[in-house]
Enzyme design. Structure first.
Site, PDB file in Angstrom:
ATOM      1  N   LYS A   1      28.961  45.161  42.166  1.00 36.31           N
ATOM      2  CA  LYS A   1      30.432  45.411  41.428  1.00 36.31           C
ATOM      3  C   LYS A   1      30.280  44.450  40.159  1.00 36.31           C
ATOM      4  O   LYS A   1      30.377  44.648  39.079  1.00 36.31           O
ATOM      5  CB  LYS A   1      31.554  45.300  42.190  1.00 36.31           C
ATOM      6  CG  LYS A   1      32.766  45.218  41.462  1.00 36.31           C
ATOM      7  CD  LYS A   1      34.191  45.180  42.421  1.00 36.31           C
ATOM      8  CE  LYS A   1      34.735  44.006  42.813  1.00 36.31           C
ATOM      9  NZ  LYS A   1      35.332  43.450  41.694  1.00 36.31           N
ATOM     10  N   ASN A   2      30.581  43.109  40.613  1.00 29.65           N
ATOM     11  CA  ASN A   2      30.723  42.187  39.702  1.00 29.65           C
ATOM     12  C   ASN A   2      29.792  41.743  38.565  1.00 29.65           C
ATOM     13  O   ASN A   2      30.095  41.163  37.585  1.00 29.65           O
ATOM     14  CB  ASN A   2      31.168  41.018  40.412  1.00 29.65           C
ATOM     15  CG  ASN A   2      32.507  40.849  41.215  1.00 29.65           C
ATOM     16  OD1 ASN A   2      33.048  41.774  40.932  1.00 29.65           O
ATOM     17  ND2 ASN A   2      32.832  40.159  42.004  1.00 29.65           N
TER      18      ASN A   2
ATOM     19  N   CYS B   1      43.002  41.932  41.681  1.00 30.10           N
ATOM     20  CA  CYS B   1      43.780  41.567  42.785  1.00 30.10           C
ATOM     21  C   CYS B   1      44.566  40.430  42.709  1.00 30.10           C
ATOM     22  O   CYS B   1      44.180  39.796  41.640  1.00 30.10           O
ATOM     23  CB  CYS B   1      42.682  41.360  43.876  1.00 30.10           C
ATOM     24  SG  CYS B   1      41.850  42.939  44.237  1.00 30.10           S
TER      25      CYS B   1
ATOM     26  N   ARG C   1      46.284  33.528  38.128  1.00 28.37           N
ATOM     27  CA  ARG C   1      44.945  33.659  37.725  1.00 28.37           C
ATOM     28  C   ARG C   1      44.813  33.408  36.104  1.00 28.37           C
ATOM     29  O   ARG C   1      44.712  34.345  35.552  1.00 28.37           O
ATOM     30  CB  ARG C   1      44.145  35.145  38.174  1.00 28.37           C
ATOM     31  CG  ARG C   1      44.357  35.223  39.668  1.00 28.37           C
ATOM     32  CD  ARG C   1      43.839  36.674  39.882  1.00 28.37           C
ATOM     33  NE  ARG C   1      42.324  36.540  39.896  1.00 28.37           N
ATOM     34  CZ  ARG C   1      41.624  37.876  40.159  1.00 28.37           C
ATOM     35  NH1 ARG C   1      42.047  38.866  40.743  1.00 28.37           N
ATOM     36  NH2 ARG C   1      40.186  37.807  40.084  1.00 28.37           N
TER      37      ARG C   1
ATOM     38  N   ASP D   1      34.671  35.739  48.309  1.00 29.44           N
ATOM     39  CA  ASP D   1      35.093  37.216  48.518  1.00 29.44           C
ATOM     40  C   ASP D   1      34.617  37.543  50.109  1.00 29.44           C
ATOM     41  O   ASP D   1      34.549  38.650  50.264  1.00 29.44           O
ATOM     42  CB  ASP D   1      34.174  38.007  47.432  1.00 29.44           C
ATOM     43  CG  ASP D   1      34.804  37.721  46.209  1.00 29.44           C
ATOM     44  OD1 ASP D   1      36.093  37.546  45.963  1.00 29.44           O
ATOM     45  OD2 ASP D   1      34.171  38.126  45.057  1.00 29.44           O
TER      46      ASP D   1
ATOM     47  N   ARG E   1      37.982  50.194  45.006  1.00 27.00           N
ATOM     48  CA  ARG E   1      37.546  49.712  43.799  1.00 27.00           C
ATOM     49  C   ARG E   1      35.923  48.886  44.086  1.00 27.00           C
ATOM     50  O   ARG E   1      35.567  48.653  43.001  1.00 27.00           O
ATOM     51  CB  ARG E   1      38.518  48.427  43.610  1.00 27.00           C
ATOM     52  CG  ARG E   1      39.887  48.869  43.284  1.00 27.00           C
ATOM     53  CD  ARG E   1      40.636  47.838  42.706  1.00 27.00           C
ATOM     54  NE  ARG E   1      39.998  46.697  41.988  1.00 27.00           N
ATOM     55  CZ  ARG E   1      40.727  46.047  41.314  1.00 27.00           C
ATOM     56  NH1 ARG E   1      41.773  45.483  41.633  1.00 27.00           N
ATOM     57  NH2 ARG E   1      39.983  45.110  40.470  1.00 27.00           N
TER      58      ARG E   1
HETATM   59  N1  EPU Z   1      40.218  29.674  36.995  1.00 24.73           N
HETATM   60  C1  EPU Z   1      41.074  28.695  35.973  1.00 24.73           C
HETATM   61  N2  EPU Z   1      41.025  29.009  34.681  1.00 24.73           N
HETATM   62  C2  EPU Z   1      40.116  30.132  34.209  1.00 24.73           C
HETATM   63  C3  EPU Z   1      39.404  30.943  35.103  1.00 24.73           C
HETATM   64  C4  EPU Z   1      39.540  30.424  36.339  1.00 24.73           C
HETATM   65  O1  EPU Z   1      41.859  27.985  36.498  1.00 24.73           O
HETATM   66  O2  EPU Z   1      40.175  30.385  32.920  1.00 24.73           O
HETATM   67  C5  EPU Z   1      40.453  29.568  38.233  1.00 24.73           C
HETATM   68  C6  EPU Z   1      40.936  30.507  39.020  1.00 24.73           C
HETATM   69  O3  EPU Z   1      42.352  30.617  39.150  1.00 24.73           O
HETATM   70  C7  EPU Z   1      40.130  30.378  40.457  1.00 24.73           C
HETATM   71  C8  EPU Z   1      38.977  29.679  40.025  1.00 24.73           C
HETATM   72  O4  EPU Z   1      38.934  29.278  38.646  1.00 24.73           O
HETATM   73  O5  EPU Z   1      40.927  29.470  40.957  1.00 24.73           O
HETATM   74  C9  EPU Z   1      37.526  30.659  40.076  1.00 24.73           C
HETATM   75  O6  EPU Z   1      38.054  31.800  39.126  1.00 24.73           O
HETATM   76  P1  EPU Z   1      36.599  32.624  38.542  1.00 24.73           P
HETATM   77  O7  EPU Z   1      36.933  32.509  37.061  1.00 24.73           O
HETATM   78  O8  EPU Z   1      35.505  32.051  39.230  1.00 24.73           O
HETATM   79  O9  EPU Z   1      37.024  33.957  38.993  1.00 24.73           O
HETATM   80  P2  EPU Z   1      37.010  35.340  38.510  1.00 24.73           P
HETATM   81  O10 EPU Z   1      35.862  35.419  37.197  1.00 24.73           O
HETATM   82  O11 EPU Z   1      38.532  35.911  37.767  1.00 24.73           O
HETATM   83  C10 EPU Z   1      35.128  36.573  39.789  1.00 24.73           C
HETATM   84  C11 EPU Z   1      35.204  37.774  40.961  1.00 24.73           C
HETATM   85  C12 EPU Z   1      36.078  37.609  41.950  1.00 24.73           C
HETATM   86  C13 EPU Z   1      35.733  36.385  42.770  1.00 24.73           C
HETATM   87  C14 EPU Z   1      35.940  35.290  41.972  1.00 24.73           C
HETATM   88  C15 EPU Z   1      35.112  33.762  42.548  1.00 24.73           C
HETATM   89  C16 EPU Z   1      34.975  39.482  39.032  1.00 24.73           C
HETATM   90  C17 EPU Z   1      35.407  40.680  38.409  1.00 24.73           C
HETATM   91  N3  EPU Z   1      35.859  38.900  39.994  1.00 24.73           N
HETATM   92  O12 EPU Z   1      36.691  36.541  39.384  1.00 24.73           O
HETATM   93  O13 EPU Z   1      35.730  38.709  42.921  1.00 24.73           O
HETATM   94  O14 EPU Z   1      36.534  36.173  43.835  1.00 24.73           O
HETATM   95  O15 EPU Z   1      34.958  35.519  40.873  1.00 24.73           O
HETATM   96  O16 EPU Z   1      33.730  34.078  43.061  1.00 24.73           O
HETATM   97  O17 EPU Z   1      33.589  39.048  38.846  1.00 24.73           O
HETATM   98  C18 EPU Z   1      36.151  40.620  44.146  1.00 24.73           C
HETATM   99  O18 EPU Z   1      35.220  40.905  43.707  1.00 24.73           O
HETATM  100  O19 EPU Z   1      37.007  40.948  45.322  1.00 24.73           O
HETATM  101  C19 EPU Z   1      36.787  39.585  43.434  1.00 24.73           C
HETATM  102  C20 EPU Z   1      38.253  39.026  43.527  1.00 24.73           C
END
Ligand code: EPU
Length: 421
Positions: free
Chosen positions: A22-23, A117, A122, A306, A398
């Site tokens: 998915k990601n 989610c 975030r 995850d 999803r």
């Molecule tokens: N963060 C910041 N600033 C930013 C971006 C992130 O502080 O600009 C913080 C977040 O608040 C969090 C940490 O950094 O505490 C990690 O966030 P990350 O950006 O890595 O997460 P994401 O890209 O929003 C993706 C996956 C998530 C998964 C996370 C961590 C996708 C679409 N989503 O989210 O997947 O939990 O990486 O591995 O790729 C899921 O598939 O169920 C899911 C939620």
């Protein structure tokens, strides 16, 4: 209201084939916008987040042709807007990858601020930091839309203040056609980042170092269409591994990259689960009680956040006291109340859960509080005594292709009920 009805108690046995990631899919599909010609994407998971990205692309003018359930051809040439449709974009967090992709094509993008989610705050400050380093201005507009634009995108060094998957991907997308060299330091190393880089490189990009914490992107002028197969989903695979282990089963999980599963396999082995690795499959067998364990979630190659709710279900029937430390998200234990209603003994204090193993869980009506928490509830239902009703399954849909059919094939007594409440 759709729900899953699960009669627990059957050990899972047999084989299951894992779908595409998915990601990776939700990053690669928007990236097609950067191409000068059509792309064929194979091994796409048939899940609602992928359907949403297809609809966004189609609404922006791309020609999206489903070749079969898991293969799509996307022709981005007719796209004639740099605005991501608001209502669809808000449905999923990954829609913000259109910002990076549209910047590469138009040097401007307007996109709704992300949904997805709910694990507490975030932020997207690191995404903005990446865009600004390339010369962009970022403005929050009315109705929760964000506009990012530049006269010219010029490569630079970007040091991420924390390891973030989303900001690493978005910066890569914006940099791929920028002038000169972009260096992302403290980059995330998740398998889907490597997959996106491989896809972009197949289109003609010049990206090195994906999978390490320094990614170097030398901008190119054109990217061409290609055919690309998405990697298997690490988290779907991990979810079936934990389901097999929790049920005391014996399951061969096929179409996986065992290297991507190492942190999950290592923890399961610590818990007394037998893991056998093959080239593109893993077999998971549990024939002994689950041993207590400590788990801390971390960016890749650490234990994935995850997988945190699923492993907590397994530890809830472990012998002794286990600790789960969530170090990525600040509010990812919302599902624990649901598990407690099934008889689990778990106390949460901030980012730490203390789990006193119990002999068994008992069926109950429980909610999916998010995608992975929903998957955890399904595992809890499979191992519980009696019947479990899992509600809010739209979250689970999803990210898990054919979850009911796959679990039924492994012997689980699970069905989808669409009867009104
Ligand atoms: N963060 C910041 N600033 C930013 C971006 C992130 O502080 O600009 C913080 C977040 O608040 C969090 C940490 O950094 O505490 C990690 O966030 P990350 O950006 O890595 O997460 P994401 O890209 O929003 C993706 C996956 C998530 C998964 C996370 C961590 C996708 C679409 N989503 O989210 O997947 O939990 O990486 O591995 O790729 C899921 O598939 O169920 C899911 C939620």
């Amino acid at each position: 209201m759709d729900k899953f009805v699960i009669k627990g108690g059957t050990p899972l046995k047999g084989e299951v084939t894992i779908s595409g990631a998915k990601n990776a899919a939700v990053a690669i599909m928007p990236a097609v916008i950067l191409s000068d010609g059509p792309c064929i994407l194979e091994n796409l998971p048939d899940i609602s987040d992928v359907h949403t990205v297809k609809r966004i692309l189609a609404e922006m003018g791309a020609v999206v042709k489903n070749i079969d359930k898991n293969t799509v051809e996307i022709d981005p040439r007719p796209v004639d807007t740099d605005i991501v449709p608001c209502e669809l974009g808000r449905k999923m967090r990954g829609s913000y990858y259109f910002i990076g992709a549209l910047l590469g094509r138009y040097k401007r993008a307007v996109c709704p601020l992300p949904g997805g989610c709910d694990f507490g705050v975030r932020p997207i400050d690191q995404h903005l930091k990446g865009f600004e380093a390339l010369g962009c201005e970022c403005m929050v507009k009315e109705e929760g839309m964000i506009e990012v634009s530049a006269d010219e995108l010029v490569g630079d060094n970007v040091y991420m203040d924390l390891v973030t998957v989303g900001a690493t991907i978005n910066t890569m997308l914006a940099a791929v056609k920028a002038k000169g060299l972009t260096v992302i330091e403290n980059a995330a190393r998740e398998p889907h980042i490597v997959d996106l880089a491989n896809f972009l490189n197949t289109m003609g990009a010049d990206i090195r170092g994906a999978g390490t914490d320094v990614i170097k992107i030398r901008g190119v002028e054109h990217l061409k269409g290609c055919t690309y197969s998405i990697i298997p989903d690490q988290i779907e695979a991990g979810t079936y591994m934990v389901a097999a282990a929790a049920s005391g089963g014996d399951v061969l999980i096929k179409n996986v990259i065992p290297k991507h599963l190492e942190s999950i396999s290592a923890k399961l082995e610590e818990m007394g689960v037998i893991i056998e690795e093959f080239d593109d499959a893993v077999r998971v067998v549990r024939n002994r009680p689950v041993k207590r364990c400590s788990v801390k979630t971390l960016p890749h190659p650490g234990f994935p956040t995850d997988m945190q709710p699923q492993i907590t279900v397994l530890l809830s029937i472990g012998k002794g006291t286990s600790i789960v430390n969530e170090s990525v998200w600040d509010n990812r234990f919302q599902y624990v109340d649901e598990l407690v209603r099934m008889g689990a003994k778990i106390r949460v204090n901030g980012r730490i859960a203390v789990i006193e193993g119990v002999d068994y869980l008992t069926g109950a009506s429980v909610r999916s509080t998010d995608l992975r928490a929903g998957a955890a509830m399904v595992i809890a239902g499979i191992i519980a005594k009696g019947t479990t009703y899992v509600e809010d399954i739209k979250y689970i849909q999803r990210g898990y292709e054919d979850i009911v059919e796959k679990l039924q094939a492994l012997g689980a007594d699970i069905r989808l009920s669409s009867t009104p409440d």
